[in-house]
Structures are given as structure tokens and as C-alpha cells.
Enzyme design. Structure first.
Site, PDB file in Angstrom:
ATOM      1  N   TYR A  22      -1.170  30.479 -24.565  1.00  0.00           N
ATOM      2  CA  TYR A  22      -0.683  30.168 -23.226  1.00  0.00           C
ATOM      3  C   TYR A  22       0.714  29.535 -23.259  1.00  0.00           C
ATOM      4  O   TYR A  22       1.378  29.446 -22.227  1.00  0.00           O
ATOM      5  CB  TYR A  22      -1.625  29.205 -22.493  1.00  0.00           C
ATOM      6  N   HIS A  60     -10.163  32.258 -30.197  1.00  0.00           N
ATOM      7  CA  HIS A  60      -9.891  32.803 -28.864  1.00  0.00           C
ATOM      8  C   HIS A  60     -10.558  34.162 -28.634  1.00  0.00           C
ATOM      9  O   HIS A  60     -10.938  34.496 -27.507  1.00  0.00           O
ATOM     10  CB  HIS A  60      -8.378  32.926 -28.675  1.00  0.00           C
TER      11      HIS A  60
END
Length: 265
Positions: free
Chosen positions: A41, A99
Site C-alpha cells: 500500500y 499478503h
């Protein structure tokens, strides 16, 4: 969680948030104490800045980050943990997730082993995974590693991933729900009718459904009013028949609105 730490039942997501510091501070003012970030991110530094600027004790906050598959591997994961700590400006990270499962069995397990070693060194407190299907979870068990504390997957009434949820519950793995408000696609008549019945907005209904299912929803927003309303969930409850109506919207994998890589090889 199974490892003895507590996690707030509601988190604020910061995916694709370009005003992260401001949004996280607003989330803290609204009562959130749990923030879901990730290396990919590119906003760990902004989250850390918000934590320091908030004046809230670090021990009262729960911060998550994640390592994406291109960075998987033992040494690269250990390096990534140190880089995340430096960007956050933290002494520890509450929850560190793998992730996604795209790197293959060998690298997934090497990454997991690195996270276990980072936990042993006190750099992270809890280890989890994201987007893991049952076979990915079973390979952790087969390797005789501790099972993850968390599996974060796409979850909302249209995509309920019931086999994965059932497996996680059987193995005491907390299920976090990303995309709990379906990226704003909330115009289904059933959702709208339930919202009207409670004089609530549709997002609150969907987050409330997630909470009542026993998930940890992670709604994301950069809009202050929406951040505040996403936290106003504890003064109403969905009726059993309303929960059943929402449960009936499940479309399985066809209901997914994200990458949802739970079937990766």
C-alpha cells in the site's frame, strides 16, 4: 487470538488511501483502534505518523501490515520486517500477514518460517495470512508450524467463502473480512430494505452482518463522515431473519469483487 494478544473486532483499512495520515487520525477520533496496512500500500510511514500524532498510547492500538508474494522468501521477509518497522517507526508490529499465496509452497513456507523467527525476536507479535485457501492453510499444518492467528479474506454477503471460514473456525483462526462493504456496491434491494428498517445506511448493515457472523471487518474510507458512520455499529442489531436474508445472497466465487486468490497453486 490463539497467541494471547487481543485484537479489536473492527478495523480501518487503508488500501488505495492517498490521505492516509488524515484518514487514520479521523478513524482514531471515531473510535477505531485497529488499522490494516500493507507493504504494497506504500503508506506504512503515514500510518506510523498518525499513531505518533494521535497521542494514543501505542499499546492501545493494533497495527497490521503484510508482505506480498514478489517479496516472499526467508531472507527477503526478514529484511521486509525490518523495513516495515523502520517505516512505521515502531518497536513491534501487532500482526504481520503473508499478503497472498501466489509464490508457491516452498516460498510460502520460507516466508512463514521467517515470520516465526521475527516473532521470536520480538519484532512482530502475531503471524497471519491473507487470501489463503484450505490447501494453503493445510501446508502450514503439514510443515508442523504454528497455525496462523488470522486469515484475512474477501467476505461479504455475495462472497461468503464458507469452506474456508469453516476450516478457520475449526482451527481457531480468526477470520478478517476485507471488502466488507462490497466497494460501495450496496444497491441490492434486500440490503436497502434492511437499512431502511433500521434507519441506517447500507454500509452499516453490511459491517454489522460481518460482526454478527463473527468476522473482523476492515471497512476502508477516506471520507470523514463515512469513517465515523462505519464505527457506529453497536447500538443496533440485525434480526435473525435479516441475517438469513443476507446469508441467502451468497454467490460463491462468482460474488467476488477483488482479486481473491484463494485458489492459487
Amino acid at each position: 487470538m490463539t497467541i494471547g494478544y487481543t485484537m479489536p473486532l473492527l478495523g480501518s483499512g487503508v488500501y488505495q488511501n492517498y490521505t492516509t495520515r488524515t484518514s487514520v487520525l479521523e478513524a482514531f477520533r471515531a473510535g477505531f483502534r485497529h488499522v490494516d496496512s500493507a507493504q504494497a500500500y506504500r503508506n506504512e510511514a503515514a500510518v506510523g505518523e498518525a499513531v505518533r500524532d494521535s497521542g494514543i498510547d501505542r499499546g492501545d492500538l493494533f497495527i497490521t501490515t503484510k508482505c506480498i508474494s514478489k517479496n516472499h522468501g526467508y531472507e527477503s521477509t526478514l529484511k521486509g520486517v525490518d523495513q516495515s518497522l523502520a517505516k512505521f517507526g515502531f518497536e513491534y508490529i501487532d500482526l504481520f500477514l503473508i499478503h497472498d499465496p501466489y509464490s508457491g509452497t516452498q516460498r510460502r513456507l520460507a516466508t512463514y518460517r521467517a515470520l516465526q523467527d521475527a516473532r521470536g525476536a520480538g519484532k512482530i507479535r502475531s503471524i497471519g495470512v491473507s487470501n489463503y485457501g484450505i490447501k494453503h492453510l493445510e501446508e502450514i499444518s503439514d510443515a508442523k508450524y504454528d497455525m496462523p492467528a488470522v486469515n484475512q479474506i474477501e467476505l461479504h454477503p455475495f462472497c461468503q467463502q464458507r469452506p474456508i471460514v469453516d476450516y478457520c473456525r475449526e482451527h481457531s483462526i480468526v477470520v478478517q473480512a476485507y471488502c466488507p462493504i462490497v466497494r460501495g456496491k450496496m444497491d441490492h434491494p434486500i440490503i436497502q430494505t434492511i437499512a431502511q428498517n433500521h434507519a441506517r445506511d447500507a454500509a452499516q448493515v453490511l459491517i454489522r452482518w460481518s460482526l454478527q457472523k463473527g468476522f473482523v471487518p476492515l471497512p476502508k474510507s477516506a471520507t470523514p463522515e463515512r469513517i465515523r458512520s462505519n464505527a457506529q455499529l453497536y447500538d443496533f442489531e440485525l434480526e435473525p431473519e435479516e441475517m438469513e436474508q443476507l446469508d441467502g445472497l451468497d454467490r460463491g466465487k462468482d460474488g467476488s469483487i477483488s482479486w481473491n486468490p484463494v485458489d492459487a497453486s
